[in-house]
Design a protein around this motif. Structure first.
Motif, PDB file in Angstrom:
ATOM      1  N   LEU A 119     -26.922   9.716 -27.867  1.00  0.00           N
ATOM      2  CA  LEU A 119     -25.621   9.730 -28.529  1.00  0.00           C
ATOM      3  C   LEU A 119     -25.157   8.333 -28.933  1.00  0.00           C
ATOM      4  CD1 LEU A 119     -23.692  12.357 -26.346  1.00  0.00           C
ATOM      5  CD2 LEU A 119     -24.662  12.689 -28.631  1.00  0.00           C
ATOM      6  N   LEU A 120     -25.400   7.349 -28.074  1.00  0.00           N
ATOM      7  CA  LEU A 120     -24.857   6.008 -28.317  1.00  0.00           C
ATOM      8  C   LEU A 120     -25.739   5.148 -29.211  1.00  0.00           C
ATOM      9  CD1 LEU A 120     -23.426   5.012 -24.805  1.00  0.00           C
ATOM     10  CD2 LEU A 120     -22.229   6.015 -26.762  1.00  0.00           C
ATOM     11  N   LYS A 139     -33.133   5.529 -33.598  1.00  0.00           N
ATOM     12  CA  LYS A 139     -33.957   4.371 -33.243  1.00  0.00           C
ATOM     13  C   LYS A 139     -33.807   4.032 -31.773  1.00  0.00           C
ATOM     14  CE  LYS A 139     -32.936   0.060 -34.409  1.00  0.00           C
ATOM     15  NZ  LYS A 139     -32.772  -1.194 -35.198  1.00  0.00           N
ATOM     16  N   GLY A 140     -32.570   4.023 -31.292  1.00  0.00           N
ATOM     17  CA  GLY A 140     -32.330   3.730 -29.888  1.00  0.00           C
ATOM     18  C   GLY A 140     -32.954   4.773 -28.980  1.00  0.00           C
ATOM     19  N   ALA A 141     -32.921   6.037 -29.418  1.00  0.00           N
ATOM     20  CA  ALA A 141     -33.521   7.107 -28.627  1.00  0.00           C
ATOM     21  C   ALA A 141     -35.033   6.905 -28.521  1.00  0.00           C
ATOM     22  CB  ALA A 141     -33.208   8.461 -29.240  1.00  0.00           C
ATOM     23  N   LEU A 142     -35.667   6.489 -29.623  1.00  0.00           N
ATOM     24  CA  LEU A 142     -37.104   6.236 -29.586  1.00  0.00           C
ATOM     25  C   LEU A 142     -37.424   5.063 -28.669  1.00  0.00           C
ATOM     26  CD1 LEU A 142     -40.005   6.684 -30.558  1.00  0.00           C
ATOM     27  CD2 LEU A 142     -39.502   5.160 -32.483  1.00  0.00           C
ATOM     28  N   ASN A 152     -46.743  11.911 -32.830  1.00  0.00           N
ATOM     29  CA  ASN A 152     -45.457  11.485 -33.379  1.00  0.00           C
ATOM     30  C   ASN A 152     -44.465  12.638 -33.403  1.00  0.00           C
ATOM     31  OD1 ASN A 152     -46.686   9.053 -33.689  1.00  0.00           O
ATOM     32  ND2 ASN A 152     -46.503   8.953 -35.920  1.00  0.00           N
ATOM     33  N   GLN A 153     -44.978  13.862 -33.537  1.00  0.00           N
ATOM     34  CA  GLN A 153     -44.101  15.030 -33.470  1.00  0.00           C
ATOM     35  C   GLN A 153     -43.513  15.184 -32.068  1.00  0.00           C
ATOM     36  OE1 GLN A 153     -43.127  17.201 -36.065  1.00  0.00           O
ATOM     37  NE2 GLN A 153     -41.666  17.729 -34.461  1.00  0.00           N
ATOM     38  N   ASP A 154     -44.322  14.930 -31.040  1.00  0.00           N
ATOM     39  CA  ASP A 154     -43.822  14.965 -29.658  1.00  0.00           C
ATOM     40  C   ASP A 154     -42.710  13.937 -29.477  1.00  0.00           C
ATOM     41  OD1 ASP A 154     -45.643  16.940 -28.831  1.00  0.00           O
ATOM     42  OD2 ASP A 154     -47.160  15.441 -28.314  1.00  0.00           O
ATOM     43  N   LEU A 155     -42.955  12.710 -29.947  1.00  0.00           N
ATOM     44  CA  LEU A 155     -41.950  11.657 -29.809  1.00  0.00           C
ATOM     45  C   LEU A 155     -40.679  12.017 -30.569  1.00  0.00           C
ATOM     46  CD1 LEU A 155     -44.207   8.485 -30.158  1.00  0.00           C
ATOM     47  CD2 LEU A 155     -43.036   9.271 -28.098  1.00  0.00           C
ATOM     48  N   ALA A 156     -40.839  12.672 -31.708  1.00  0.00           N
ATOM     49  CA  ALA A 156     -39.678  13.081 -32.495  1.00  0.00           C
ATOM     50  C   ALA A 156     -38.808  14.059 -31.710  1.00  0.00           C
ATOM     51  CB  ALA A 156     -40.122  13.716 -33.813  1.00  0.00           C
ATOM     52  N   LYS A 157     -39.432  14.908 -30.908  1.00  0.00           N
ATOM     53  CA  LYS A 157     -38.682  15.881 -30.118  1.00  0.00           C
ATOM     54  C   LYS A 157     -37.919  15.230 -28.979  1.00  0.00           C
ATOM     55  CE  LYS A 157     -41.600  19.897 -31.112  1.00  0.00           C
ATOM     56  NZ  LYS A 157     -42.505  20.929 -30.542  1.00  0.00           N
ATOM     57  N   PHE A 158     -38.371  14.073 -28.538  1.00  0.00           N
ATOM     58  CA  PHE A 158     -37.602  13.324 -27.540  1.00  0.00           C
ATOM     59  C   PHE A 158     -36.341  12.736 -28.158  1.00  0.00           C
ATOM     60  CE2 PHE A 158     -41.614  12.950 -25.084  1.00  0.00           C
ATOM     61  CZ  PHE A 158     -41.128  13.237 -23.814  1.00  0.00           C
ATOM     62  N   CYS A 159     -36.354  12.523 -29.464  1.00  0.00           N
ATOM     63  CA  CYS A 159     -35.297  11.753 -30.130  1.00  0.00           C
ATOM     64  C   CYS A 159     -34.406  12.595 -31.031  1.00  0.00           C
ATOM     65  CB  CYS A 159     -35.919  10.643 -30.978  1.00  0.00           C
ATOM     66  SG  CYS A 159     -37.139   9.643 -30.120  1.00  0.00           S
ATOM     67  N   ALA A 160     -34.664  13.911 -31.091  1.00  0.00           N
ATOM     68  CA  ALA A 160     -33.944  14.784 -32.026  1.00  0.00           C
ATOM     69  C   ALA A 160     -34.069  14.248 -33.448  1.00  0.00           C
ATOM     70  CB  ALA A 160     -32.472  14.916 -31.628  1.00  0.00           C
TER      71      ALA A 160
END
Length: 240
Positions: A145-146, A150-153, A180-188
């Motif tokens: 949220l904050l 980019k910060g989520a990644l 990269n799809q897996d990482l995308a799911k960590f970051c919405a």
């Protein structure tokens, strides 16, 4: 104290007592779960909690628009499904799926609750243990949220390094293959946006990608500085 299923997870920073370990093992039974099978699903009745004996389990949450958000990748000794303990008519808040053939210790929620109520010291220890998992959940949502995508990644890479990192002289290898799809799911985020962000990190010399597909972090301090990392303790800043 002998090494047990629940002690000394490699980087989680969590250790529970022999008494609590013995109690959990006495109440549980082992279940084998095939790769890609769900152990529990979000929204279903929550009658059990699980502790991983072997394998990997992905814990996810569905967003309001139906996208899958990965919150944890758990391994031996991690507890999952625990957020429903001591609640009425509980439903699982998250889903847990085996990423590889997995063995879990299955503990009936009502039996565990009844047993813990008769032993205040073990009840306090167990609730403190599960409270740490809630703190991790909240901190991951806070990062998203904050700090934005980019910060989520960056936060995800830091957490992965804490849980699955192998330190080398010139950086940290994340000993886990994620697409990269897996990482995308960590970051919405979308896979395309993660592709761009990882590409820039590679161009700037912050990370590199091994032939195996594993991520090697050359400058983790850069990632920390970019998100204003508070250097949370390892038991909170991990991906388990």
């Amino acid at each position: 104290m002998r090494t047990s299923l629940f002690l000394n997870s490699r980087t989680s920073g969590e250790i529970i007592s022999e008494d609590l370990r013995s109690l959990l093992e006495s109440l549980g039974r082992t279940r084998q779960v095939d790769k890609n099978d769900f152990i529990f699903r979000e929204g279903s009745d929550a009658q059990e909690i699980y502790i991983i004996k072997s394998g990997l389990v992905q814990v996810t949450k569905l967003t309001a628009d139906g996208k899958e958000l990965i919150l944890r990748i758990c391994r031996k000794s991690d507890i999952v499904g625990e957020l429903t303990l001591f609640s009425d008519n509980p439903k699982y808040l998250l889903s847990g799926k085996a990423l590889q053939p997995t063995d879990v210790l299955v503990i009936q929620k009502d039996i565990l609750e009844e047993t813990l109520l008769s032993n205040q010291s073990l009840a306090f220890e167990f609730m403190r243990w599960t409270h740490n998992h809630m703190r991790k959940f909240q901190s991951k949502i806070r990062d998203l949220l904050l700090n934005g995508k980019k910060g989520a990644l960056y936060s995800t890479l830091i957490r992965l390094s804490n849980s699955y990192g192998i330190k080398r002289e010139d950086g940290i290898l994340i000993d886990l293959i994620l697409t990269n799809q897996d990482l995308a799911k960590f970051c919405a985020a979308t896979r395309e946006s993660v592709n761009r962000m990882l590409g820039k990190l590679r161009k700037d010399g912050i990370i590199s990608i091994e032939k195996s597909g594993k991520i090697f972090i050359k400058d983790i301090q850069y990632l920390k500085d970019e998100i204003g990392c508070e250097d949370c303790p390892i038991e909170i800043c991990n991906i388990n």
